[in-house]
Design a protein around this motif. Structure first.
Motif, PDB file in Angstrom:
ATOM      1  N   ASP A 181       0.839  -1.175   0.125  1.00 42.28           N
ATOM      2  CA  ASP A 181       0.025   0.036   0.116  1.00 42.28           C
ATOM      3  C   ASP A 181       0.756   1.200  -0.075  1.00 42.28           C
ATOM      4  O   ASP A 181       0.430   2.367  -0.245  1.00 42.28           O
ATOM      5  CB  ASP A 181      -0.903   0.177   1.063  1.00 42.28           C
ATOM      6  CG  ASP A 181      -2.160   0.993   0.796  1.00 42.28           C
ATOM      7  OD1 ASP A 181      -2.824   1.340  -0.001  1.00 42.28           O
ATOM      8  OD2 ASP A 181      -2.361   1.707   1.752  1.00 42.28           O
ATOM      9  N   ALA A 182       2.040   1.115   0.505  1.00 45.73           N
ATOM     10  CA  ALA A 182       2.836   2.371   0.305  1.00 45.73           C
ATOM     11  C   ALA A 182       3.319   2.701  -0.862  1.00 45.73           C
ATOM     12  O   ALA A 182       3.840   3.995  -1.416  1.00 45.73           O
ATOM     13  CB  ALA A 182       4.191   1.981   1.200  1.00 45.73           C
ATOM     14  N   TYR A 183       2.871   2.136  -2.191  1.00 45.08           N
ATOM     15  CA  TYR A 183       3.344   2.080  -3.412  1.00 45.08           C
ATOM     16  C   TYR A 183       2.308   2.714  -4.136  1.00 45.08           C
ATOM     17  O   TYR A 183       1.846   2.288  -5.441  1.00 45.08           O
ATOM     18  CB  TYR A 183       4.077   0.990  -3.891  1.00 45.08           C
ATOM     19  CG  TYR A 183       5.471   1.037  -3.215  1.00 45.08           C
ATOM     20  CD1 TYR A 183       6.529   1.895  -3.801  1.00 45.08           C
ATOM     21  CD2 TYR A 183       5.616   0.223  -2.152  1.00 45.08           C
ATOM     22  CE1 TYR A 183       7.867   1.839  -3.045  1.00 45.08           C
ATOM     23  CE2 TYR A 183       6.946   0.195  -1.557  1.00 45.08           C
ATOM     24  CZ  TYR A 183       7.725   0.894  -1.895  1.00 45.08           C
ATOM     25  OH  TYR A 183       9.228   0.882  -1.116  1.00 45.08           O
ATOM     26  N   SER A 184       0.937   2.793  -3.567  1.00 44.96           N
ATOM     27  CA  SER A 184      -0.389   3.101  -4.079  1.00 44.96           C
ATOM     28  C   SER A 184       0.024   4.483  -4.836  1.00 44.96           C
ATOM     29  O   SER A 184      -0.560   4.756  -5.820  1.00 44.96           O
ATOM     30  CB  SER A 184      -1.678   3.052  -3.455  1.00 44.96           C
ATOM     31  OG  SER A 184      -1.399   3.955  -2.330  1.00 44.96           O
ATOM     32  N   ASN A 185       0.793   5.471  -4.284  1.00 48.93           N
ATOM     33  CA  ASN A 185       1.203   6.570  -4.793  1.00 48.93           C
ATOM     34  C   ASN A 185       2.316   6.450  -5.255  1.00 48.93           C
ATOM     35  O   ASN A 185       3.547   6.014  -4.612  1.00 48.93           O
ATOM     36  CB  ASN A 185       1.025   7.828  -3.856  1.00 48.93           C
ATOM     37  CG  ASN A 185      -0.795   8.109  -3.980  1.00 48.93           C
ATOM     38  OD1 ASN A 185      -1.338   8.478  -4.854  1.00 48.93           O
ATOM     39  ND2 ASN A 185      -1.143   7.613  -2.677  1.00 48.93           N
ATOM     40  N   VAL A 186       3.147   7.001  -6.339  1.00 47.59           N
ATOM     41  CA  VAL A 186       4.542   6.901  -6.641  1.00 47.59           C
ATOM     42  C   VAL A 186       5.096   8.027  -7.316  1.00 47.59           C
ATOM     43  O   VAL A 186       4.235   8.851  -7.686  1.00 47.59           O
ATOM     44  CB  VAL A 186       4.818   5.507  -7.704  1.00 47.59           C
ATOM     45  CG1 VAL A 186       4.304   4.235  -6.888  1.00 47.59           C
ATOM     46  CG2 VAL A 186       3.862   5.948  -8.772  1.00 47.59           C
ATOM     47  N   SER A 187       6.354   8.395  -7.335  1.00 46.27           N
ATOM     48  CA  SER A 187       6.760   9.346  -8.173  1.00 46.27           C
ATOM     49  C   SER A 187       7.049   9.134  -9.575  1.00 46.27           C
ATOM     50  O   SER A 187       6.706   9.902 -10.503  1.00 46.27           O
ATOM     51  CB  SER A 187       8.289   9.883  -7.468  1.00 46.27           C
ATOM     52  OG  SER A 187       9.181   8.873  -7.471  1.00 46.27           O
ATOM     53  N   SER A 188       7.316   7.756  -9.878  1.00 46.25           N
ATOM     54  CA  SER A 188       7.348   7.223 -11.209  1.00 46.25           C
ATOM     55  C   SER A 188       7.690   5.760 -11.195  1.00 46.25           C
ATOM     56  O   SER A 188       7.680   5.123 -10.327  1.00 46.25           O
ATOM     57  CB  SER A 188       8.577   7.986 -11.963  1.00 46.25           C
ATOM     58  OG  SER A 188       9.833   7.488 -11.460  1.00 46.25           O
ATOM     59  N   ILE A 189       7.302   5.266 -12.509  1.00 41.23           N
ATOM     60  CA  ILE A 189       7.662   3.712 -12.641  1.00 41.23           C
ATOM     61  C   ILE A 189       8.193   3.699 -14.001  1.00 41.23           C
ATOM     62  O   ILE A 189       7.988   4.709 -15.022  1.00 41.23           O
ATOM     63  CB  ILE A 189       6.293   2.962 -12.518  1.00 41.23           C
ATOM     64  CG1 ILE A 189       5.479   3.322 -13.627  1.00 41.23           C
ATOM     65  CG2 ILE A 189       5.616   3.101 -11.147  1.00 41.23           C
ATOM     66  CD1 ILE A 189       4.055   2.358 -13.792  1.00 41.23           C
ATOM     67  N   GLY A 190       8.665   2.703 -14.284  1.00 42.21           N
ATOM     68  CA  GLY A 190       9.528   2.574 -15.530  1.00 42.21           C
ATOM     69  C   GLY A 190       9.674   1.163 -15.976  1.00 42.21           C
ATOM     70  O   GLY A 190       9.712   0.210 -14.998  1.00 42.21           O
ATOM     71  N   TRP A 191      10.163   0.701 -17.248  1.00 43.24           N
ATOM     72  CA  TRP A 191      10.530  -0.625 -17.485  1.00 43.24           C
ATOM     73  C   TRP A 191      11.267  -0.311 -18.910  1.00 43.24           C
ATOM     74  O   TRP A 191      11.337   0.479 -19.588  1.00 43.24           O
ATOM     75  CB  TRP A 191       9.317  -1.485 -17.620  1.00 43.24           C
ATOM     76  CG  TRP A 191       8.358  -0.957 -18.513  1.00 43.24           C
ATOM     77  CD1 TRP A 191       8.472  -1.056 -19.888  1.00 43.24           C
ATOM     78  CD2 TRP A 191       7.021  -0.380 -18.234  1.00 43.24           C
ATOM     79  NE1 TRP A 191       7.135  -0.388 -20.361  1.00 43.24           N
ATOM     80  CE2 TRP A 191       6.388  -0.120 -19.455  1.00 43.24           C
ATOM     81  CE3 TRP A 191       6.432  -0.370 -16.944  1.00 43.24           C
ATOM     82  CZ2 TRP A 191       5.170   0.509 -19.490  1.00 43.24           C
ATOM     83  CZ3 TRP A 191       4.999   0.130 -16.896  1.00 43.24           C
ATOM     84  CH2 TRP A 191       4.271   0.528 -18.121  1.00 43.24           C
ATOM     85  N   ALA A 192      11.992  -1.380 -19.103  1.00 37.37           N
ATOM     86  CA  ALA A 192      12.729  -1.471 -20.371  1.00 37.37           C
ATOM     87  C   ALA A 192      11.917  -2.516 -21.218  1.00 37.37           C
ATOM     88  O   ALA A 192      12.157  -3.658 -21.131  1.00 37.37           O
ATOM     89  CB  ALA A 192      14.168  -1.905 -20.141  1.00 37.37           C
ATOM     90  N   ALA A 193      10.957  -2.008 -22.108  1.00 38.87           N
ATOM     91  CA  ALA A 193      10.461  -3.170 -22.947  1.00 38.87           C
ATOM     92  C   ALA A 193      10.638  -2.758 -24.425  1.00 38.87           C
ATOM     93  O   ALA A 193      10.524  -1.586 -24.800  1.00 38.87           O
ATOM     94  CB  ALA A 193       9.023  -3.269 -22.575  1.00 38.87           C
TER      95      ALA A 193
END
Length: 193
Positions: A181-193
Protein backbone atom coordinates in the motif's frame (compact mmCIF):
# COMPACT_ATOMS: atom_id res chain seq x y z
CA UNK A 1 -8.53 0.13 -4.89
CA UNK A 2 -5.05 1.63 -4.58
CA UNK A 3 -4.64 4.98 -2.90
CA UNK A 4 -5.36 4.17 0.69
CA UNK A 5 -3.25 7.11 1.82
CA UNK A 6 -6.40 9.02 2.61
CA UNK A 7 -4.61 12.34 3.14
CA UNK A 8 -1.84 11.89 0.59
CA UNK A 9 0.26 15.05 0.34
CA UNK A 10 -0.92 16.40 3.68
CA UNK A 11 2.67 16.52 4.94
CA UNK A 12 4.24 17.53 1.62
CA UNK A 13 4.84 14.22 -0.13
CA UNK A 14 4.77 14.51 -3.92
CA UNK A 15 3.72 11.84 -6.36
CA UNK A 16 0.89 10.51 -8.45
CA UNK A 17 -1.52 7.61 -8.15
CA UNK A 18 0.06 4.42 -9.47
CA UNK A 19 -2.69 4.11 -12.08
CA UNK A 20 -1.72 7.48 -13.58
CA UNK A 21 1.97 6.55 -13.52
CA UNK A 22 1.13 3.27 -15.27
CA UNK A 23 -0.77 5.13 -18.00
CA UNK A 24 2.08 7.62 -18.39
CA UNK A 25 4.64 4.82 -18.70
CA UNK A 26 2.58 3.09 -21.39
CA UNK A 27 2.05 6.39 -23.22
CA UNK A 28 5.81 7.01 -23.24
CA UNK A 29 6.24 3.87 -25.35
CA UNK A 30 4.27 5.44 -28.21
CA UNK A 31 6.54 7.22 -30.64
CA UNK A 32 5.71 9.00 -33.83
CA UNK A 33 6.42 11.96 -36.07
CA UNK A 34 8.66 14.43 -34.29
CA UNK A 35 8.08 17.38 -36.64
CA UNK A 36 5.28 19.67 -35.42
CA UNK A 37 1.98 19.56 -37.28
CA UNK A 38 2.34 23.20 -38.38
CA UNK A 39 5.58 22.47 -40.27
CA UNK A 40 5.43 21.34 -43.91
CA UNK A 41 7.16 18.06 -43.11
CA UNK A 42 5.02 17.34 -40.06
CA UNK A 43 1.75 18.08 -41.83
CA UNK A 44 2.69 16.05 -44.92
CA UNK A 45 3.72 13.05 -42.83
CA UNK A 46 0.52 13.12 -40.77
CA UNK A 47 -1.66 13.41 -43.86
CA UNK A 48 0.13 10.49 -45.55
CA UNK A 49 -0.29 8.37 -42.41
CA UNK A 50 -3.95 9.26 -41.98
CA UNK A 51 -4.92 8.75 -45.61
CA UNK A 52 -3.13 5.41 -46.08
CA UNK A 53 -5.91 3.28 -44.54
CA UNK A 54 -9.61 3.34 -43.74
CA UNK A 55 -8.64 3.48 -40.06
CA UNK A 56 -6.97 6.83 -40.74
CA UNK A 57 -10.16 8.26 -42.21
CA UNK A 58 -12.04 6.95 -39.18
CA UNK A 59 -9.52 8.67 -36.89
CA UNK A 60 -10.03 11.94 -38.77
CA UNK A 61 -13.78 11.55 -38.40
CA UNK A 62 -13.42 10.92 -34.63
CA UNK A 63 -11.25 14.05 -34.39
CA UNK A 64 -13.92 16.15 -36.10
CA UNK A 65 -12.27 16.67 -39.48
CA UNK A 66 -15.14 16.96 -41.92
CA UNK A 67 -13.81 18.43 -45.15
CA UNK A 68 -14.64 17.69 -48.76
CA UNK A 69 -12.49 15.22 -50.70
CA UNK A 70 -11.38 18.16 -52.84
CA UNK A 71 -10.08 20.04 -49.78
CA UNK A 72 -8.29 16.94 -48.52
CA UNK A 73 -6.65 16.44 -51.92
CA UNK A 74 -5.53 20.10 -51.89
CA UNK A 75 -3.94 19.53 -48.47
CA UNK A 76 -2.18 16.41 -49.73
CA UNK A 77 -0.94 18.23 -52.84
CA UNK A 78 0.25 21.12 -50.60
CA UNK A 79 -1.90 23.54 -52.61
CA UNK A 80 -3.77 24.64 -49.47
CA UNK A 81 -3.05 24.46 -45.77
CA UNK A 82 -5.52 23.52 -43.07
CA UNK A 83 -6.61 26.27 -40.71
CA UNK A 84 -5.27 26.26 -37.14
CA UNK A 85 -8.30 24.34 -35.80
CA UNK A 86 -7.93 21.60 -38.42
CA UNK A 87 -4.19 21.40 -37.77
CA UNK A 88 -4.99 20.61 -34.16
CA UNK A 89 -7.58 18.05 -35.22
CA UNK A 90 -5.14 16.44 -37.66
CA UNK A 91 -2.56 16.12 -34.90
CA UNK A 92 -5.15 14.61 -32.54
CA UNK A 93 -6.28 12.18 -35.26
CA UNK A 94 -2.67 11.19 -35.96
CA UNK A 95 -1.90 10.40 -32.31
CA UNK A 96 -5.24 8.59 -31.89
CA UNK A 97 -4.46 6.35 -34.87
CA UNK A 98 -0.87 5.91 -33.76
CA UNK A 99 -2.00 4.72 -30.30
CA UNK A 100 -4.47 2.30 -31.86
CA UNK A 101 -1.89 0.94 -34.27
CA UNK A 102 0.79 0.33 -31.64
CA UNK A 103 -1.45 -1.23 -28.96
CA UNK A 104 -0.86 -4.78 -30.18
CA UNK A 105 2.89 -4.16 -30.37
CA UNK A 106 2.89 -2.74 -26.84
CA UNK A 107 1.22 -5.90 -25.54
CA UNK A 108 3.73 -8.08 -27.36
CA UNK A 109 6.67 -6.08 -25.97
CA UNK A 110 5.30 -6.16 -22.42
CA UNK A 111 4.56 -9.90 -22.67
CA UNK A 112 8.23 -10.38 -23.60
CA UNK A 113 7.73 -13.90 -25.00
CA UNK A 114 5.99 -14.99 -21.80
CA UNK A 115 8.70 -13.67 -19.49
CA UNK A 116 6.78 -10.51 -18.60
CA UNK A 117 8.37 -7.16 -17.84
CA UNK A 118 10.22 -5.98 -14.74
CA UNK A 119 8.62 -2.78 -13.44
CA UNK A 120 10.78 -0.36 -11.45
CA UNK A 121 8.69 1.54 -8.90
CA UNK A 122 10.01 4.78 -7.44
CA UNK A 123 8.30 5.81 -4.20
CA UNK A 124 6.77 9.19 -3.53
CA UNK A 125 9.13 12.11 -3.08
CA UNK A 126 9.28 12.85 0.65
CA UNK A 127 11.98 15.54 0.55
CA UNK A 128 9.51 18.21 1.74
CA UNK A 129 8.11 16.01 4.54
CA UNK A 130 9.31 16.50 8.14
CA UNK A 131 11.43 13.55 9.29
CA UNK A 132 8.90 12.52 11.92
CA UNK A 133 6.22 12.03 9.23
CA UNK A 134 8.37 10.28 6.62
CA UNK A 135 7.82 6.64 5.74
CA UNK A 136 10.74 4.31 5.15
CA UNK A 137 10.40 3.73 1.40
CA UNK A 138 12.84 2.65 -1.26
CA UNK A 139 12.66 1.90 -4.96
CA UNK A 140 11.22 -1.53 -5.61
CA UNK A 141 10.86 -3.74 -8.63
CA UNK A 142 8.47 -6.48 -9.55
CA UNK A 143 8.36 -8.73 -12.60
CA UNK A 144 4.84 -8.69 -14.03
CA UNK A 145 4.45 -12.04 -15.77
CA UNK A 146 0.65 -12.13 -15.85
CA UNK A 147 0.07 -11.58 -19.56
CA UNK A 148 -3.63 -10.89 -19.01
CA UNK A 149 -2.61 -8.05 -16.71
CA UNK A 150 -0.59 -6.40 -19.49
CA UNK A 151 -3.49 -6.83 -21.93
CA UNK A 152 -5.84 -5.22 -19.42
CA UNK A 153 -3.39 -2.36 -18.78
CA UNK A 154 -2.95 -1.53 -22.47
CA UNK A 155 -6.70 -1.83 -23.14
CA UNK A 156 -7.48 0.46 -20.18
CA UNK A 157 -4.87 2.95 -21.39
CA UNK A 158 -6.43 2.88 -24.86
CA UNK A 159 -9.88 3.53 -23.37
CA UNK A 160 -8.61 6.17 -20.91
CA UNK A 161 -10.13 3.97 -18.19
CA UNK A 162 -8.40 5.16 -15.02
CA UNK A 163 -10.55 2.89 -12.85
CA UNK A 164 -9.33 -0.23 -14.68
CA UNK A 165 -5.73 1.06 -14.64
CA UNK A 166 -6.13 1.45 -10.88
CA UNK A 167 -7.34 -2.15 -10.57
CA UNK A 168 -4.36 -3.34 -12.64
CA UNK A 169 -1.97 -1.26 -10.51
CA UNK A 170 -3.46 -2.85 -7.37
CA UNK A 171 -2.67 -6.30 -8.75
CA UNK A 172 0.88 -5.25 -9.67
CA UNK A 173 1.73 -3.88 -6.23
CA UNK A 174 0.22 -6.86 -4.41
CA UNK A 175 3.43 -8.69 -5.35
CA UNK A 176 5.33 -6.29 -3.08
CA UNK A 177 4.04 -8.10 -0.01
CA UNK A 178 2.68 -6.44 3.11
CA UNK A 179 4.24 -3.09 2.17
CA UNK A 180 2.29 -2.84 -1.08
CA UNK A 181 0.00 0.00 0.00
CA UNK A 182 2.97 2.33 0.44
CA UNK A 183 3.29 2.22 -3.36
CA UNK A 184 -0.28 3.12 -4.26
CA UNK A 185 1.17 6.59 -4.96
CA UNK A 186 4.56 6.85 -6.63
CA UNK A 187 6.92 9.45 -8.05
CA UNK A 188 7.36 7.36 -11.22
CA UNK A 189 7.50 3.89 -12.68
CA UNK A 190 9.38 2.54 -15.65
CA UNK A 191 10.56 -0.50 -17.52
CA UNK A 192 12.72 -1.48 -20.45
CA UNK A 193 10.45 -3.13 -23.02
Amino acid sequence: MAGRWMDFGQYGAKGAPGAEALGTAIESMVTGIASPVDSERGLAARLRYLTATDAGYEAMDRAGIHVSPRTLMAWLAEERSPNRANLGRLDAAYWDLRRRNVAADLKRRLHNDGRGTRVEINPVNQSAVDRKHQRDLSSRSVNVRDLDLWDRAVDAWMDDDLEELDAVWDEIIEDLGSDYDAYSNVSSIGWAA
